[in-house]
Write an enzyme that holds these catalytic residues in place. Structure first.
Site, PDB file in Angstrom:
ATOM      1  CG  ASP A 146      -1.872  -1.130   1.275  1.00 21.69           C
ATOM      2  OD1 ASP A 146      -2.174  -1.671   0.201  1.00 21.69           O
ATOM      3  OD2 ASP A 146      -2.320  -1.478   2.383  1.00 21.69           O
TER       4      ASP A 146
HETATM    5  N1  URA Z   1      -1.248  -5.909   3.940  1.00 24.19           N
HETATM    6  C1  URA Z   1      -1.745  -4.653   3.908  1.00 24.19           C
HETATM    7  O1  URA Z   1      -2.783  -4.399   4.492  1.00 24.19           O
HETATM    8  N2  URA Z   1      -1.058  -3.720   3.230  1.00 24.19           N
HETATM    9  C2  URA Z   1       0.099  -3.953   2.615  1.00 24.19           C
HETATM   10  O2  URA Z   1       0.691  -3.044   2.023  1.00 24.19           O
HETATM   11  C3  URA Z   1       0.610  -5.262   2.642  1.00 24.19           C
HETATM   12  C4  URA Z   1      -0.083  -6.215   3.307  1.00 24.19           C
END
Ligand code: URA
Length: 279
Positions: A146
């Site tokens: 993310d």
């Molecule tokens: N899980 C999440 O919620 N975000 C990420 O970036 C990776 C794994």
């Protein structure tokens, strides 16, 4: 080293064009010979622009090999251990690119980002321009983090490798350092390990491991890579992610010397580690 190899090749009066790791060019018969490529093809393969742009770099005297300006685009150059200098920048030859990158917050892992700049902007141009058979040139991240997640990303231009590593069948475990809003209690750890139901996903997902580091810090190991998986799992047990950092993929641990936004080439040992189970 390059000069040495070239003279060996002249002495024995044979040459091998093209570069393919799978061919047995290092067989006993050719043991003194190294794989060579034309200089223009080397620059092109390493991402120094179109074939024409590579010609121009060479014609302008901007390319140095083994300490000497090389103006012949057709010069046969040994690629093993080659470092070519283009516009004053040293570039080590890699047939395929495999990188470790420490993702900073505030960047998207997409080639077409919507709201934040792309992580690819943090890479040098040749890594973004390396020609590839896929739809997008340059290296690509294996799986996405993310925008606000930091830490370990592996990038490559090897389509098969990307496909293999990203495939759920391969079960590459990923370790996340999770900072939570509320203290994590035993019931939450148990639920994370036995499995939780995520919204719009009928199948339960469970963490492969959950280590409590402090009240609000756990290390969570996941085998899948579902959308927002860590955040949704923590929400499902009644907590909330405040900060998320990926520290490990398979046996490959993020290099502590890499600051956020920095990258380095993976070694052969690193590559073997990515595929190593850690549990
Ligand atoms: N899980 C999440 O919620 N975000 C990420 O970036 C990776 C794994």
């Amino acid at each position: 080293r390059v000069g040495g190899v070239i003279s060996a090749h002249l002495r024995f009066g044979f040459k091998i064009h093209g570069y393919d790791d799978s061919t047995s060019v290092r067989s006993a018969r050719f043991s003194t010979c190294a794989t060579t490529m034309k200089l223009q093809q080397i620059l092109y393969s390493q991402g120094f622009g179109t074939r024409r742009q590579c010609m121009v770099h060479i014609a302008h005297g901007n390319v140095v090999v083994a300490g000497e300006t090389q103006r012949d685009p057709d010069a046969d150059i040994a690629v093993d251990g080659l470092v070519v200098t283009v516009n004053g920048e040293d570039w080590p030859f890699h047939e395929r690119a495999y990188l470790m990158f420490n993702k900073p917050a505030g960047y998207e892992c997409s080639h077409r980002p919507k709201h934040w700049p792309a992580i690819y902007e943090l890479l040098p141009m040749p890594l973004r321009l390396r020609p590839s058979k896929s739809a997008v040139d340059g290296v690509q991240a294996i799986g996405r983090l993310d925008q606000d997640t930091t830490g370990l990303l592996v990038l490559s231009d090897d389509g098969q490798f990307i496909h293999r590593m990203a495939s759920p069948k391969h079960h590459v475990p990923k370790v996340y350092q999770v900072t939570t809003r509320h203290a994590v209690d035993d019931a939450q750890v148990r639920a994370l390990l036995t499995g939780v139901v995520l919204n719009d996903d009928p199948e339960q997902v469970a963490a492969a491991a959950c280590e409590v580091i402090s009240d609000t810090h756990i290390a969570l190991t996941l085998m899948e890579g579902k959308y927002h998986q860590v955040k949704r799992m923590l929400a499902a047990v009644g907590n909330r992610v405040e900060a998320l950092h990926r520290s490990q993929m398979g046996g490959l641990v993020l290099d502590a010397n890499l600051k956020a936004g920095e990258w380095r080439w993976l070694t052969a040992d690193d590559l073997a580690l990515v595929k190593t189970p850690i549990l």
